[in-house]
Write a protein that holds these residues in place. Structure first.
Motif, short mmCIF file in Angstrom:
data_model
loop_
_atom_site.label_atom_id
_atom_site.label_comp_id
_atom_site.label_asym_id
_atom_site.label_seq_id
_atom_site.Cartn_x
_atom_site.Cartn_y
_atom_site.Cartn_z
N PHE A 174 0.78 -1.17 -0.11
CA PHE A 174 -0.04 0.07 0.06
C PHE A 174 0.92 1.20 -0.17
O PHE A 174 0.84 2.13 -0.71
CB PHE A 174 -0.99 -0.05 1.11
N PHE A 175 1.76 1.23 1.01
CA PHE A 175 2.90 2.37 0.81
C PHE A 175 3.67 2.60 -0.39
O PHE A 175 4.16 3.64 -0.62
CB PHE A 175 3.35 2.64 2.45
N GLN A 211 3.04 1.70 -3.31
CA GLN A 211 2.20 2.11 -4.28
C GLN A 211 2.07 3.88 -4.43
O GLN A 211 1.79 4.32 -5.30
CB GLN A 211 0.91 1.88 -4.52
N ARG A 212 2.28 4.28 -3.08
CA ARG A 212 2.18 5.62 -2.66
C ARG A 212 3.34 6.61 -2.57
O ARG A 212 3.39 7.68 -1.94
CB ARG A 212 1.15 5.95 -1.74
N ASP A 213 4.43 5.86 -3.01
CA ASP A 213 5.85 6.43 -2.91
C ASP A 213 6.17 6.94 -1.40
O ASP A 213 6.71 8.12 -1.24
CB ASP A 213 6.29 7.46 -3.92
N THR A 214 5.82 5.97 -0.42
CA THR A 214 5.91 6.29 1.02
C THR A 214 7.25 5.48 1.39
O THR A 214 7.12 4.43 1.17
CB THR A 214 4.84 6.38 1.66
N TRP A 230 2.65 6.82 10.01
CA TRP A 230 3.10 7.34 9.00
C TRP A 230 2.99 8.77 8.86
O TRP A 230 2.10 9.20 9.61
CB TRP A 230 2.60 6.51 7.82
N ARG A 247 2.66 12.20 6.04
CA ARG A 247 2.60 12.63 4.45
C ARG A 247 2.77 14.12 4.67
O ARG A 247 1.51 14.87 4.90
CB ARG A 247 1.37 12.08 3.99
N GLU A 276 -6.88 8.48 3.33
CA GLU A 276 -5.73 7.54 3.15
C GLU A 276 -6.01 6.43 4.05
O GLU A 276 -5.63 5.26 3.77
CB GLU A 276 -4.18 8.04 3.39
#
Length: 177
Positions: free
Chosen positions: A28-29, A31-34, A109, A111, A122
């Protein structure tokens, strides 16, 4: 020692399911460039939240096991890390019972630039990504709204006396005075 005493309490099936869940969270993360980060589990400082009790180690200087990776993660954010998450152990003394263990796995997390509506979106997306039958709709309420419904007081205007009375009325034990 009985044979059963050395065996772990988690079955292989539970361990496999846990591994799948952690993989889904990481995907999941990703895919979100985290960026996944590792932060220290030992700290010179106690918990930043006064209500949380940390474990102290006896070496000198004294070190404590983290109650949350928040402090180390905020240092990374301040240095320009961009969006980050950590999935790993945290420790809280005085939290043991049916729903709490002193050592547990915590997901935290950050952001940068996201407002709380974006973070709610999110969280909902994360829940939908990791559970088999996600709810059609997740209710969104502020802490103050939930407080008013459950405790029947406005947390922003209620006196300490009224808050203590509400806690006592429900038989809830305060963690500190």
């Amino acid at each position: 020692m009985k044979e059963s005493e050395w065996r772990p309490s988690a079955s292989r099936e539970v361990l496999v399911e846990r591994a799948r869940l952690l993989a889904k969270i990481r995907a999941f993360f990703a895919q979100r460039d985290t960026l996944e980060v590792d932060t220290p589990v030992l700290s010179q400082a106690a918990a930043s939240e006064p209500g949380l009790q940390s474990f102290s180690l006896t070496q000198q200087p004294t070190r404590r096991l983290i109650t949350s990776p928040e402090y180390a993660m905020k240092r990374l954010l301040a240095s320009g890390s961009g969006p980050i998450y950590r999935l790993g152990p945290a420790f809280r003394a005085d939290e043991a019972g049916r729903w709490h263990n002193p050592e547990f796995c915590m997901l935290e997390w950050y952001r940068p630039g996201a407002d709380y509506h974006g973070l709610m979106d999110e969280v909902e997306a994360l829940v939908n990504a990791i559970i088999s039958n996600p709810p059609k709709r997740i209710d969104r309420q502020s802490v103050a709204e939930i407080f008013r419904q459950v405790v029947e007081l406005d947390p922003h205007t209620a006196s300490i006396t009224a808050l203590k009375s509400a806690v006592a009325k429900r038989g809830w034990a305060p963690t500190s005075t």
